[in-house]
Write an enzyme that holds these catalytic residues in place. Structure first.
Site, PDB file in Angstrom:
ATOM      1  N   PRO A 278       0.948  -1.516   0.338  1.00  0.00           N
ATOM      2  CA  PRO A 278      -0.073   0.178   0.203  1.00  0.00           C
ATOM      3  C   PRO A 278       0.896   1.809  -0.085  1.00  0.00           C
ATOM      4  CG  PRO A 278      -0.255  -1.008   1.545  1.00  0.00           C
ATOM      5  CD  PRO A 278       0.609  -1.963   1.422  1.00  0.00           C
ATOM      6  N   ASN A 279       0.199   2.708  -0.547  1.00  0.00           N
ATOM      7  CA  ASN A 279       0.912   3.725  -0.354  1.00  0.00           C
ATOM      8  C   ASN A 279       2.087   3.337  -1.554  1.00  0.00           C
ATOM      9  OD1 ASN A 279      -0.693   4.622   0.764  1.00  0.00           O
ATOM     10  ND2 ASN A 279      -0.471   4.089   3.052  1.00  0.00           N
TER      11      ASN A 279
ATOM     12  N   ARG B 236       4.968  10.636  -2.791  1.00  0.00           N
ATOM     13  CA  ARG B 236       4.430  10.971  -1.506  1.00  0.00           C
ATOM     14  C   ARG B 236       5.629  10.691  -0.244  1.00  0.00           C
ATOM     15  NH1 ARG B 236       4.327   4.298   1.567  1.00  0.00           N
ATOM     16  NH2 ARG B 236       3.625   5.430   2.971  1.00  0.00           N
TER      17      ARG B 236
ATOM     18  N   TYR C 199      11.142   9.049   1.324  1.00  0.00           N
ATOM     19  CA  TYR C 199      11.092   8.069   0.785  1.00  0.00           C
ATOM     20  C   TYR C 199      11.311   8.561  -1.092  1.00  0.00           C
ATOM     21  CZ  TYR C 199       8.074   5.822   3.550  1.00  0.00           C
ATOM     22  OH  TYR C 199       6.768   5.587   5.046  1.00  0.00           O
TER      23      TYR C 199
ATOM     24  N   ASN D 266       7.821  -5.114  -0.271  1.00  0.00           N
ATOM     25  CA  ASN D 266       8.113  -4.178   0.565  1.00  0.00           C
ATOM     26  C   ASN D 266       6.680  -3.994   0.467  1.00  0.00           C
ATOM     27  OD1 ASN D 266       7.434  -1.566   2.107  1.00  0.00           O
ATOM     28  ND2 ASN D 266       9.281  -0.891   0.685  1.00  0.00           N
TER      29      ASN D 266
ATOM     30  N   ALA E 261       3.123  -0.421   4.876  1.00  0.00           N
ATOM     31  CA  ALA E 261       2.164   0.176   6.159  1.00  0.00           C
ATOM     32  C   ALA E 261       1.518  -1.705   6.959  1.00  0.00           C
ATOM     33  CB  ALA E 261       1.480   0.631   6.548  1.00  0.00           C
TER      34      ALA E 261
ATOM     35  N   HIS F 170       3.642  -4.278   9.452  1.00  0.00           N
ATOM     36  CA  HIS F 170       3.912  -3.942  10.676  1.00  0.00           C
ATOM     37  C   HIS F 170       2.315  -4.356  11.259  1.00  0.00           C
ATOM     38  CE1 HIS F 170       6.293  -1.434   9.839  1.00  0.00           C
ATOM     39  NE2 HIS F 170       6.394  -0.914   9.109  1.00  0.00           N
TER      40      HIS F 170
ATOM     41  N   ASP G 106       1.445 -15.099   7.289  1.00  0.00           N
ATOM     42  CA  ASP G 106       1.040 -16.564   6.753  1.00  0.00           C
ATOM     43  C   ASP G 106       1.281 -16.956   4.809  1.00  0.00           C
ATOM     44  OD1 ASP G 106       0.717 -17.031   9.342  1.00  0.00           O
ATOM     45  OD2 ASP G 106      -1.446 -16.778   9.578  1.00  0.00           O
TER      46      ASP G 106
ATOM     47  N   GLU H 154      12.304  -9.459   2.767  1.00  0.00           N
ATOM     48  CA  GLU H 154      11.346  -8.056   3.527  1.00  0.00           C
ATOM     49  C   GLU H 154      12.155  -7.239   2.898  1.00  0.00           C
ATOM     50  OE1 GLU H 154       9.609  -8.353   7.090  1.00  0.00           O
ATOM     51  OE2 GLU H 154       9.851  -6.179   7.304  1.00  0.00           O
TER      52      GLU H 154
ATOM     53  N   HIS I  43      12.522  -2.647   2.694  1.00  0.00           N
ATOM     54  CA  HIS I  43      12.167  -0.579   3.319  1.00  0.00           C
ATOM     55  C   HIS I  43      12.866  -0.063   3.339  1.00  0.00           C
ATOM     56  CE1 HIS I  43       9.109  -2.766   6.600  1.00  0.00           C
ATOM     57  NE2 HIS I  43       9.895  -3.658   6.528  1.00  0.00           N
TER      58      HIS I  43
ATOM     59  N   SER J  64      12.791   3.380   4.356  1.00  0.00           N
ATOM     60  CA  SER J  64      13.801   3.629   4.761  1.00  0.00           C
ATOM     61  C   SER J  64      13.479   3.063   6.204  1.00  0.00           C
ATOM     62  CB  SER J  64      12.541   4.925   5.188  1.00  0.00           C
ATOM     63  OG  SER J  64      11.244   3.520   6.147  1.00  0.00           O
TER      64      SER J  64
ATOM     65  N   ARG K 239      12.350   4.928  13.029  1.00  0.00           N
ATOM     66  CA  ARG K 239      11.430   6.074  12.709  1.00  0.00           C
ATOM     67  C   ARG K 239       9.828   5.668  14.096  1.00  0.00           C
ATOM     68  NH1 ARG K 239       9.120   5.102   7.330  1.00  0.00           N
ATOM     69  NH2 ARG K 239       7.296   7.116   7.738  1.00  0.00           N
TER      70      ARG K 239
ATOM     71  N   ARG L 164       6.783   0.599  13.679  1.00  0.00           N
ATOM     72  CA  ARG L 164       7.165   0.793  12.333  1.00  0.00           C
ATOM     73  C   ARG L 164       8.362  -0.211  12.663  1.00  0.00           C
ATOM     74  NH1 ARG L 164       5.218   4.132   8.564  1.00  0.00           N
ATOM     75  NH2 ARG L 164       4.448   6.277   9.505  1.00  0.00           N
TER      76      ARG L 164
END
Ligand code: DQA
Length: 137
Positions: free
Chosen positions: A9-10, A17, A22, A71, A74, A77, A84, A95, A97, A99, A104, A108
């Protein structure tokens, strides 16, 4: 070699953004550079803002592809379900990220995905994706 990149998302708003966190490049422009850098790797890209669609993509590629870079934004978290899904597939998952999530907010700092992943890369800007691909090669 087939690698799937999944953005959650985002992350469709990269370059628009919160640029101070970012950066100002779109993911599409970064992806072009990645694809050019690894001519022997087939890099597929998928982005969704919807949890279930991310899970469906993990199921779709998670038994045939050689690696997945995710990635989950959100959802990292919060999503037991994405964690799963990663546990249930065979393909190794890294995984990432953009940032450094540990610099932060406290919420997070935890990941529902990490324990089912091969490893986690965070804090190197867009280069986090390249480092994840390197780790899979
Ligand atoms: C992010 C970090 C997450 O905490 C955040 O919700 C994102 C992006 C990152 O790439 O730094 O959407 O995953």
């Amino acid at each position: 070699m087939n690698i799937q990149i999944i953005n959650g998302p985002n992350l469709n708003l990269l370059g628009v953004r919160e640029k101070s966190i970012y950066g100002d490049a779109s993911f599409e422009s970064y992806l072009e550079q990645l694809v050019a850098r690894y001519p022997n790797v087939t890099i597929s890209y998928y982005q969704s803002n919807i949890e279930g669609e991310i899970i469906n993509k993990l199921h779709e590629v998670g038994f045939t592809f050689d690696g997945i870079v995710i990635n989950a934004g959100a959802y990292t978290h919060t999503s037991v379900a994405i964690g799963d899904a990663i546990a249930g597939i065979n393909t190794p998952v890294v995984e990432v990220h953009i940032s450094n999530v540990y610099k932060r907010e406290e919420f997070r700092h935890s990941s529902m995905l990490a324990k089912n992943c091969k490893g986690v890369i965070a804090g190197f800007g867009m280069d986090s994706y390249r480092l994840a691909i390197e780790s899979l090669l």
